[in-house]
Design an enzyme around this catalytic site. Structure first.
Site: not given
Ligand code: 13P
Length: 244
Positions: A9, A11, A89, A91, A159, A165, A205
């Site tokens: 992803n 982002k 997601h 976010e 997640e 992150g 992560s």
């Molecule tokens: P990270 O791997 O950067 O922690 O992000 C995970 C994520 O949100 C994937 O959708």
């Protein structure tokens, strides 16, 4: 055993210049592992032309067309070359106030247009510390689960929000406990056979260093990778860990 599935992803990262990373990833793909990357919508067309593996979007609108300024529909992302989209997601659940009902409708829109879906769920740190993680996540799964949910088009990504992150990865034991709870919820909703066919990914992560332990934990069928999917140097070792 289900085939492992490692999805990236990107982002709100990437550019046309960064698409060279997809070619490097494609060159190193292991045939035993399914690989896909969700890129910013502006890059779907060009990424699809260069990757040689499924490229997806990071969101989709539930409607096919209409007065929804700034949004993209399933037929639009499909025409651009997307094979799937991420929905729900955290976010977007947090930043754009998306509800479980919104996520369900988005996944159903994807399925109507023969696109695959990665449906994300996850708890906050407060919810985990209050001992509510499993209840919160299984409730999200049940309320977001699209009509027609089946393993040939739908994967679910667990997640934990506190692990995204942050460099704080969930323990293998935490992931196994949560994935077992999600499996039970899916069995309750869909029956054993259909539930067994839906792949469960872990995200938060994931790196080359921790991938092997997470990817071979019980009930873990793959990973949804953010930061470490942006370069072949970081992503390819995760694919290799899935194959090993
Ligand atoms: P990270 O791997 O950067 O922690 O992000 C995970 C994520 O949100 C994937 O959708």
């Amino acid at each position: 055993m289900r085939r492992k599935f490692v999805a990236g992803n990107w982002k709100m990262n990437g550019s046309l210049a960064a698409l060279a990373e997809l070619e490097a990833i494609a060159a190193a793909i292991d045939p035993r592992v399914d690989v896909a990357v969700a890129v910013p919508a502006t890059l779907i067309h060009a990424a699809n032309a260069r990757a040689g593996f499924p490229i997806g979007a990071q969101d989709v609108h539930a409607a096919d067309s209409g007065a929804h300024t700034g949004c993209l529909s399933a037929p639009m992302i499909a025409e651009a070359g997307a094979a799937f989209a991420i929905v729900g997601h955290s976010e977007r659940r947090q930043g754009q106030h998306e509800t479980d009902a919104d996520v369900k409708a988005k996944a159903e829109a994807l399925h109507r247009h023969r696109l695959d879906a990665i449906l994300c769920v996850g708890e906050t740190l407060d919810q985990r510390e209050a001992g509510q993680a499993e209840a919160v996540v299984t409730a999200q799964v049940l309320a977001s689960l699209p009509e027609g949910a089946a393993g040939d088009w739908l994967a679910i990504a667990y997640e934990p929000i506190w692990a995204i992150g942050t460099g704080k990865v969930a323990t293998v034991a935490d992931v196994e406990t949560m994935h077992a709870a999600i499996c039970s919820a899916l069995v309750e909703a869909l029956g054993q056979e259909a539930a067994d066919a839906i792949r469960l990914l872990y995200g938060g992560s994931v790196t080359a260093e921790n991938a092997a332990g997470l990817l071979h934990a019980a009930e873990v069928d793959g990973a949804l990778v953010g930061g470490a999917s942006l370069t072949a140097a970081k992503f390819v070792p995760i694919i290799k860990a899935a194959a090993g």
